[in-house]
Design an enzyme around this catalytic site. Structure first.
Site, PDB file in Angstrom:
ATOM      1  CE  LYS A  84      11.792  40.389  23.786  1.00  0.00           C
ATOM      2  NZ  LYS A  84      12.029  41.853  23.802  1.00  0.00           N
ATOM      3  CE1 TYR A 102      13.456  38.011  27.600  1.00  0.00           C
ATOM      4  CE2 TYR A 102      14.317  35.939  26.732  1.00  0.00           C
ATOM      5  CZ  TYR A 102      14.220  37.317  26.678  1.00  0.00           C
ATOM      6  OH  TYR A 102      14.889  38.016  25.696  1.00  0.00           O
ATOM      7  CB  THR A 154      14.676  36.561  22.190  1.00  0.00           C
ATOM      8  OG1 THR A 154      15.276  35.299  22.403  1.00  0.00           O
ATOM      9  CG2 THR A 154      13.272  36.488  22.805  1.00  0.00           C
ATOM     10  CG  ASP A 155      17.216  32.496  19.585  1.00  0.00           C
ATOM     11  OD1 ASP A 155      17.056  32.960  20.733  1.00  0.00           O
ATOM     12  OD2 ASP A 155      18.221  31.828  19.271  1.00  0.00           O
ATOM     13  CD  GLU A 156      15.877  32.740  25.368  1.00  0.00           C
ATOM     14  OE1 GLU A 156      15.155  32.367  26.298  1.00  0.00           O
ATOM     15  OE2 GLU A 156      16.964  33.326  25.542  1.00  0.00           O
TER      16      GLU A 156
HETATM   17  N1  LIG Z   1      20.845  39.570  25.477  1.00  0.00           N
HETATM   18  C1  LIG Z   1      20.526  38.724  24.512  1.00  0.00           C
HETATM   19  O1  LIG Z   1      21.220  37.726  24.282  1.00  0.00           O
HETATM   20  C2  LIG Z   1      19.329  38.993  23.630  1.00  0.00           C
HETATM   21  C3  LIG Z   1      19.153  38.217  22.484  1.00  0.00           C
HETATM   22  C4  LIG Z   1      18.062  38.494  21.642  1.00  0.00           C
HETATM   23  C5  LIG Z   1      17.164  39.489  21.968  1.00  0.00           C
HETATM   24  N2  LIG Z   1      17.354  40.223  23.112  1.00  0.00           N
HETATM   25  C6  LIG Z   1      16.392  41.299  23.410  1.00  0.00           C
HETATM   26  O2  LIG Z   1      17.108  42.518  23.308  1.00  0.00           O
HETATM   27  C7  LIG Z   1      16.591  43.461  24.232  1.00  0.00           C
HETATM   28  C8  LIG Z   1      17.712  44.003  25.096  1.00  0.00           C
HETATM   29  O3  LIG Z   1      18.328  42.924  25.786  1.00  0.00           O
HETATM   30  P1  LIG Z   1      19.528  43.183  26.809  1.00  0.00           P
HETATM   31  O4  LIG Z   1      20.290  41.931  26.908  1.00  0.00           O
HETATM   32  O5  LIG Z   1      20.206  44.449  26.462  1.00  0.00           O
HETATM   33  O6  LIG Z   1      18.704  43.390  28.165  1.00  0.00           O
HETATM   34  P2  LIG Z   1      19.166  44.077  29.530  1.00  0.00           P
HETATM   35  O7  LIG Z   1      18.439  43.330  30.607  1.00  0.00           O
HETATM   36  O8  LIG Z   1      20.642  44.186  29.606  1.00  0.00           O
HETATM   37  O9  LIG Z   1      18.587  45.577  29.432  1.00  0.00           O
HETATM   38  C9  LIG Z   1      17.217  45.838  29.403  1.00  0.00           C
HETATM   39  C10 LIG Z   1      17.007  47.309  29.735  1.00  0.00           C
HETATM   40  O10 LIG Z   1      15.585  47.539  29.619  1.00  0.00           O
HETATM   41  C11 LIG Z   1      15.177  48.327  30.716  1.00  0.00           C
HETATM   42  N3  LIG Z   1      13.762  48.036  31.022  1.00  0.00           N
HETATM   43  C12 LIG Z   1      13.226  46.845  31.385  1.00  0.00           C
HETATM   44  N4  LIG Z   1      11.921  46.993  31.616  1.00  0.00           N
HETATM   45  C13 LIG Z   1      11.620  48.299  31.398  1.00  0.00           C
HETATM   46  C14 LIG Z   1      10.438  49.078  31.503  1.00  0.00           C
HETATM   47  N5  LIG Z   1       9.290  48.538  31.926  1.00  0.00           N
HETATM   48  N6  LIG Z   1      10.492  50.387  31.203  1.00  0.00           N
HETATM   49  C15 LIG Z   1      11.658  50.965  30.803  1.00  0.00           C
HETATM   50  N7  LIG Z   1      12.820  50.291  30.713  1.00  0.00           N
HETATM   51  C16 LIG Z   1      12.795  48.973  31.016  1.00  0.00           C
HETATM   52  C17 LIG Z   1      16.069  47.890  31.876  1.00  0.00           C
HETATM   53  O11 LIG Z   1      16.119  48.894  32.881  1.00  0.00           O
HETATM   54  C18 LIG Z   1      17.411  47.676  31.174  1.00  0.00           C
HETATM   55  O12 LIG Z   1      18.192  48.855  31.201  1.00  0.00           O
HETATM   56  C19 LIG Z   1      15.508  42.749  25.016  1.00  0.00           C
HETATM   57  O13 LIG Z   1      14.263  43.088  24.436  1.00  0.00           O
HETATM   58  C20 LIG Z   1      15.808  41.277  24.803  1.00  0.00           C
HETATM   59  O14 LIG Z   1      14.640  40.496  24.868  1.00  0.00           O
HETATM   60  C21 LIG Z   1      18.410  39.997  23.938  1.00  0.00           C
END
Ligand SMILES: NC(=O)c1ccc[n+]([C@@H]2O[C@H](COP(=O)([O-])OP(=O)(O)OC[C@H]3O[C@@H](n4cnc5c(N)ncnc54)[C@H](O)[C@@H]3O)[C@@H](O)[C@H]2O)c1
Length: 363
Positions: free
Chosen positions: A171, A167, A142-144
């Site tokens: 990350k 968070y 993430t950009d965070e």
């Molecule tokens: N949503 C955003 O805006 C955004 C932006 C940039 C980066 N990201 C990154 O993208 C990725 C996905 O984000 P998202 O929004 O789909 O998240 P989300 O919370 O919707 O989904 C995360 C999934 O990971 C699974 N998970 C979490 N911990 C786990 C573990 N210990 N073992 C196995 N599975 C596990 C959860 O069960 C869930 O199904 C993350 O790494 C997040 O940091 C998200």
């Protein structure tokens, strides 16, 4: 070397494939490639498999219900799935929850990433020379991790890390672990840092779905602080394009920043959604009357913005959806799928209440 995702008969492992972005990625891989797709996910409150089950090719999707926090089970999952490439998305992802209780974030995002990297390294070292050469591990971040911007400037691949929430700190830790496994063990890792995503199937605790659902229910729409915090919004399908491209053509060791070039304040987002609903389902008074400013998030980052020049110039990526198009598609989807978000809320027990106002957190 280009990785032939579409026709390569690959075995692809996605972690976190039951989440919002991971589910969208799996759906695209099932629809656009002949790969077998293995989905390692612990299945948490944020998980849902509907988008995958709706694919006509879901028989090529294999769920492996494992918590990355468990090294033995993670290693076994890697052995069984025997991947050619890995997309690592699993993470605890909601800042407010990390303020409420940071421990699951350390366990999933840091220990989980370590367990995955170690299991993957052992797997990779034992592959045949041709599979070893083709192997890639893409870490989605993430950009965070870069912290908070003032009124000017953008984050890029050269921005120093300055995470400010539990968070983003976890990350950042996972990014550093990936960097270490790349340099120390030569594991072929590519990293991406993306701005805020939005789109269909996003769990209704994140800003855009929560505003849509609160407005539809004619409940108060809570906006943190004075609503001027800025995020750079990207439609999820455009993020998926970038991830697939980075996997296919990205340079091993590279880090790509991905953003939508769509800087909006939280208040602008709420007003856009309210105006859209005013036209679609007019009430006696505008939906914006439901907006209420509430106590700010502790340590709330002021502004994020991404300079995506590297991935655009080097890999030819470009977001296809304008912010207006993407947000309209998203609102339309939530309107058509009220039963989806009602059942998600019912199953997870989260009804849209405020979280993350820790008594001990910085005011
Ligand atoms: N949503 C955003 O805006 C955004 C932006 C940039 C980066 N990201 C990154 O993208 C990725 C996905 O984000 P998202 O929004 O789909 O998240 P989300 O919370 O919707 O989904 C995360 C999934 O990971 C699974 N998970 C979490 N911990 C786990 C573990 N210990 N073992 C196995 N599975 C596990 C959860 O069960 C869930 O199904 C993350 O790494 C997040 O940091 C998200």
């Amino acid at each position: 070397m280009t990785i032939d995702i579409e026709n390569g008969n690959l075995r692809i492992l996605i972690t976190g494939g039951a989440g919002f972005i991971g589910g969208c990625l799996i759906r695209r891989l099932l629809d656009e490639s002949n790969a077998k797709v293995f989905n390692l996910d612990k299945i948490s409150y944020a998980s849902d498999l509907s988008i995958i089950q709706e694919s006509p090719n879901h028989d090529r999707h294999f769920l492996i219900k494992v918590d990355l926090n468990d090294f033995e089970k993670t290693s076994l999952a890697i052995k069984e799935s025997d991947p050619d490439i890995v997309f690592h998305l699993a993470a605890e992802s909601h800042v407010d929850r990390s303020i409420e209780n940071a421990e699951p974030f350390l366990k999933s995002n840091i220990i989980g990433t370590f367990n995955l990297l170690e299991s993957t390294r052992i797997h990779w070292e034992n592959l045949s020379p041709s599979r070893k050469e083709r192997f890639r591990f893409l870490h989605v971040s993430t950009d965070e991790v870069f912290g908070s911007l003032g009124p000017k400037g953008k984050f890029s691949e050269n921005t120093p890390y300055d995470p400010r929430s539990p968070y983003s700190a976890t990350k950042a830790g996972s990014d550093h672990l990936c960097n270490a496994w790349l340099h120390t063990f030569n594991l072929p890792i590519i990293r991406t840092n993306c701005s805020n995503n939005y789109g269909p199937y996003q769990y209704p605790e994140k800003l855009i779905p929560i505003i849509i659902i609160k407005a539809l229910n004619q409940s108060t729409i809570p906006i943190y602080g004075d609503g001027t915090n800025i995020r750079d919004w990207l439609f999820v399908e455009d993020h998926i394009d970038a991830l697939i491209l980075a996997m296919k053509k990205g340079e091993i060791g590279a880090n790509y920043c991905i953003g939508g070039n769509n800087e909006k304040t939280n208040l602008e987002i709420a007003e856009f959604i309210c105006n859209f609903l005013d036209q679609k389902f007019p009430l006696n008074s505008p939906y914006s009357k439901l907006i209420k400013f509430v106590k700010d998030r502790p340590g709330h980052d002021k502004r994020y913005a991404i300079d995506s020049s590297l991935i655009m110039l080097q890999l030819g990526w470009k977001a296809k959806n304008s912010f207006e198009e993407g947000l309209k598609k998203t609102i339309e989807w939530y309107l058509k799928n009220i039963s989806w978000h009602e059942s998600i809320q019912m199953r997870s027990g989260y009804k849209g209440e405020r979280i993350g106002l820790s008594k001990n957190a910085k005011k």
